[in-house]
Design an enzyme around this catalytic site. Sequence first.
Site, PDB file in Angstrom:
ATOM      1  CE1 TYR A 197       0.417   1.466   4.226  1.00 32.53           C
ATOM      2  CE2 TYR A 197       0.752  -0.737   4.660  1.00 32.53           C
ATOM      3  CZ  TYR A 197       1.034   0.360   4.992  1.00 32.53           C
ATOM      4  OH  TYR A 197       1.690   0.620   6.251  1.00 32.53           O
ATOM      5  CB  CYS A 198       1.916   3.807  -1.574  1.00 33.29           C
ATOM      6  SG  CYS A 198       1.216   3.138  -3.229  1.00 33.29           S
ATOM      7  CB  THR A 199       0.029   8.420  -1.075  1.00 34.51           C
ATOM      8  OG1 THR A 199       1.255   8.482   0.007  1.00 34.51           O
ATOM      9  CG2 THR A 199      -0.953   9.686  -0.688  1.00 34.51           C
ATOM     10  CB  ILE A 250      -3.450   5.290   2.259  1.00 38.40           C
ATOM     11  CG1 ILE A 250      -2.207   4.325   2.214  1.00 38.40           C
ATOM     12  CG2 ILE A 250      -4.017   5.867   3.658  1.00 38.40           C
ATOM     13  CD1 ILE A 250      -1.082   4.852   2.849  1.00 38.40           C
TER      14      ILE A 250
END
Length: 326
Positions: A208-210, A237
């Site tokens: 996961y990342c922004t 996210i």
Amino acid sequence: MDNYKPFWVSVQAWGVKKQGGWYNTGVQKIILYYKFTPITDPEAIRLWQRTLCEKLHLKGRILISVHGINGTVGGELDDVKQYVKETKQFGGFKDTTFKWSEGSRDHFPKLQVRVRPEIVSFGVADELKVDATGVVGSGKHLKPTEVNELVNRYGDDVVFFDGRNAYEAAVGRFKNAVVPNTRTSYDFVTELDSGSYDNLKSKKVVTYCTGGVRCEILSAMMKNRGFEDVYQIDGGIVKYGEQYGDEGLWEGSLYVFDDRMGLKFSDKAVDIGECIHCKAKTSNYENCALATCNKLVLICETCRQDTAKLFHTEVCQASAKTGANA
């Protein structure tokens, strides 16, 4: 055209001039987006995108490479909508997903549109393969509801793997996530090749990342290195937080790369970062007051009232005094 009026009609409501007319200064938005698609002439795309943003008075940062485009821009709502419409007219960008966020052009110091070897700098430009469908060999996309379903079904066999820099994870992350020791995205190659995460290769790994762009690349890197069952959160996210707020598996604040520094999904968000001075819980980042250091550090609201504590170490404070007395 109802939103466009001459200055003399209402100076307080409109009051800002742009080339070719007047525009509403009331509602502004920020959009985040990326698209992996083959681009044969990145420089031509750069010139087009810069001209488009200047015409619409948008500010932000756009990176372009042979692999695609990655951008965050802000401005007047109608102008941002027009930007989306015109950007989608390019064949490779027609099904790009744009994520809308609160904010304005003033969250960015200027407009930057640049060509780079990668739209996210992992240092794997030669390893990365892109076709009309996106990154070749990347992890399976999961909708936010599917993320929760996977965890409910497989429990501890599901591992969240943070695809951001460690300082981003310090203020917000998925519960029990693995946070690699990374200062920049370039560090992920070393981390993955170190063998430190080999025990996860048979697990269900959710990267996961922004907004999702870093995980497109990271998940492919992991699969190339023998991780068997790799996923990524569709929309990152941002999309997960939009759906679940602080009632799901996310905790803390979301770090963002503009002058907002961080976002919280609801008033139920908790602070999980620690002040560098007193260890109080905080999500507030400050740059060290010593210009030659400028390191980003967590300083709580109480400590930041003490000007001496705006230096993240006593060494930096002493250096500032020495410089002032020189």
